[in-house]
Scaffold this active site. Structure first.
Site, PDB file in Angstrom:
ATOM      1  N   ASP A 220     -17.616  77.473   7.163  1.00  0.00           N
ATOM      2  CA  ASP A 220     -17.128  77.325   5.794  1.00  0.00           C
ATOM      3  C   ASP A 220     -15.685  76.836   5.873  1.00  0.00           C
ATOM      4  OD1 ASP A 220     -16.144  77.632   3.204  1.00  0.00           O
ATOM      5  OD2 ASP A 220     -17.332  79.441   2.820  1.00  0.00           O
TER       6      ASP A 220
ATOM      7  N   SER B  62     -10.961  58.375  -1.007  1.00  0.00           N
ATOM      8  CA  SER B  62     -11.552  57.374  -1.899  1.00  0.00           C
ATOM      9  C   SER B  62     -10.468  56.684  -2.700  1.00  0.00           C
ATOM     10  CB  SER B  62     -12.564  58.022  -2.858  1.00  0.00           C
ATOM     11  OG  SER B  62     -11.932  58.494  -4.028  1.00  0.00           O
TER      12      SER B  62
ATOM     13  N   TYR C 200      -9.617  65.748  -8.954  1.00  0.00           N
ATOM     14  CA  TYR C 200     -10.176  64.848  -7.947  1.00  0.00           C
ATOM     15  C   TYR C 200      -9.111  63.868  -7.457  1.00  0.00           C
ATOM     16  CZ  TYR C 200     -13.154  61.295  -5.796  1.00  0.00           C
ATOM     17  OH  TYR C 200     -13.722  60.404  -4.917  1.00  0.00           O
TER      18      TYR C 200
ATOM     19  N   LYS D 208      -7.498  63.497  -3.611  1.00  0.00           N
ATOM     20  CA  LYS D 208      -7.666  62.307  -2.785  1.00  0.00           C
ATOM     21  C   LYS D 208      -6.325  61.672  -2.436  1.00  0.00           C
ATOM     22  CE  LYS D 208     -12.058  62.583  -2.437  1.00  0.00           C
ATOM     23  NZ  LYS D 208     -12.638  63.067  -1.153  1.00  0.00           N
TER      24      LYS D 208
ATOM     25  N   THR E 137     -25.507  58.432  -1.802  1.00  0.00           N
ATOM     26  CA  THR E 137     -25.806  59.724  -1.203  1.00  0.00           C
ATOM     27  C   THR E 137     -26.991  60.376  -1.921  1.00  0.00           C
ATOM     28  OG1 THR E 137     -24.352  60.951  -2.686  1.00  0.00           O
ATOM     29  CG2 THR E 137     -23.361  60.035  -0.686  1.00  0.00           C
TER      30      THR E 137
END
Length: 310
Positions: free
Chosen positions: A62, A149, A161, A165, A196
């Protein structure tokens, strides 16, 4: 088998891009340690690696648990006599939360989404990099890759997000500053839109959520295969001029061109810096795209300047 003898670690390799990277590294001859939280999914990846004739060591780990990370690196040190050539920080846990909250503003979302997105996909990357670097610095060579990304450059999905990144990219650049003199390279790699398992379920399925914009669905419909990033990373790891690239953020479309990488099914790889692609994303100008030569590209420094806040 050009990477025969290499020892690699890919986090979050039970599915998605991580799985594709593990398959390609093992296919090139490396011994690949792969991590994941779900034993069944992780073992499926390991079984596929072995079916292809590769060497794989699945480890339940983890990335939000510091002890799991430290124990794994110690295991690699012990089993591989201190050798670790490549770390790919790919583990990520926020995909479902991202798609569950498409179209919402940050103040409309439970702030715990920050932890969902960035505990595994940012904090975990840093901890893995610290412990892996200790082995790489001691041996005087190595490569650390953060899978990031274009969301690190421009707004994508949500605030948490993009911040995560951007931090992954900055982490790779700053680690490179301190690692360069020790023979260890650090880069950030941006895959394009990748088909994906989750993308097929949440974006490309017939009953896709109305929150998914048509342009997003079209983009992923022509997206990269699971293993394209892995092919690019194999090329990058063997690059004789690797240290010239350390600290940089690298797009898979650029790496594919640099190393002559192709998709197995023969389809073209989307070049996200090409003028043709950029025109295709503007409804009023999309009709011009087919008439623009594919080799015309916008220099990356222009992309960076366009997103500059200074």
């Amino acid at each position: 088998m050009s990477m025969c003898g290499w020892v690699c670690l890919v986090t979050g390799a039970s599915r998605g891009v991580g799985k594709g990277i593990a398959l390609q590294l093992s296919g090139a001859g490396a011994t690949v340690y792969i991590t994941g939280r779900q034993e069944e999914a992780l073992n499926r990846t390991a079984a596929e690696v072995k079916e292809r004739g590769g060497a794989c060591v699945p480890v339940i780990c983890d990335s939000t648990k510091d002890k799991d990370i430290e124990d794994l690196i110690e295991r690699i040190r012990r089993e591989q006599k201190g050798r670790l050539d490549l770390l790919v920080n790919n583990a990520y846990a926020g995909v479902q939360d991202i798609f569950d909250n498409l179209g919402k503003k940050f103040w409309e979302i439970d702030p715990s989404i920050w932890d969902s997105i960035n505990n595994t996909g940012l904090r975990g990357h840093y901890f893995f990099s610290v412990y892996a670097s200790r082995l790489m610095v001691a041996q005087g060579r190595g490569l650390i890759i953060n899978i990031s990304s274009i969301g690190g450059l421009q707004y994508l999905f949500n605030v948490a997000y993009g911040v995560g990144k951007a931090a992954c990219d900055r982490m790779a650049a700053d680690m490179a500053m301190e690692l360069r003199s020790r023979g260890v390279a650090s880069v950030s790699v941006w895959p394009g839109a990748v088909q994906t398992e989750m993308v097929n379920k949440l974006i490309l399925a017939e009953n896709v959520s109305p929150a998914v914009e048509p342009t997003t669905k079209r983009l992923f419909a022509q997206g990269e295969s699971l293993e394209l990033a892995g092919k690019c990373i194999v090329g990058l790891a063997k690059d004789k001029d690797l240290m010239a690239l350390t600290g940089r953020t690298l797009m898979t479309c650029d790496l594919a061109r640099r190393y002559g990488v192709k998709e197995d099914d023969g389809r073209s790889i989307v070049d996200y810096s090409s003028v043709r692609f950029m025109l295709s994303q503007v409804p009023a100008l999309a009709w011009l795209a087919p008439y623009v030569p594919a080799f015309l590209r916008v220099p990356h420094f222009v992309l960076a300047l366009a997103s500059s806040r200074i």
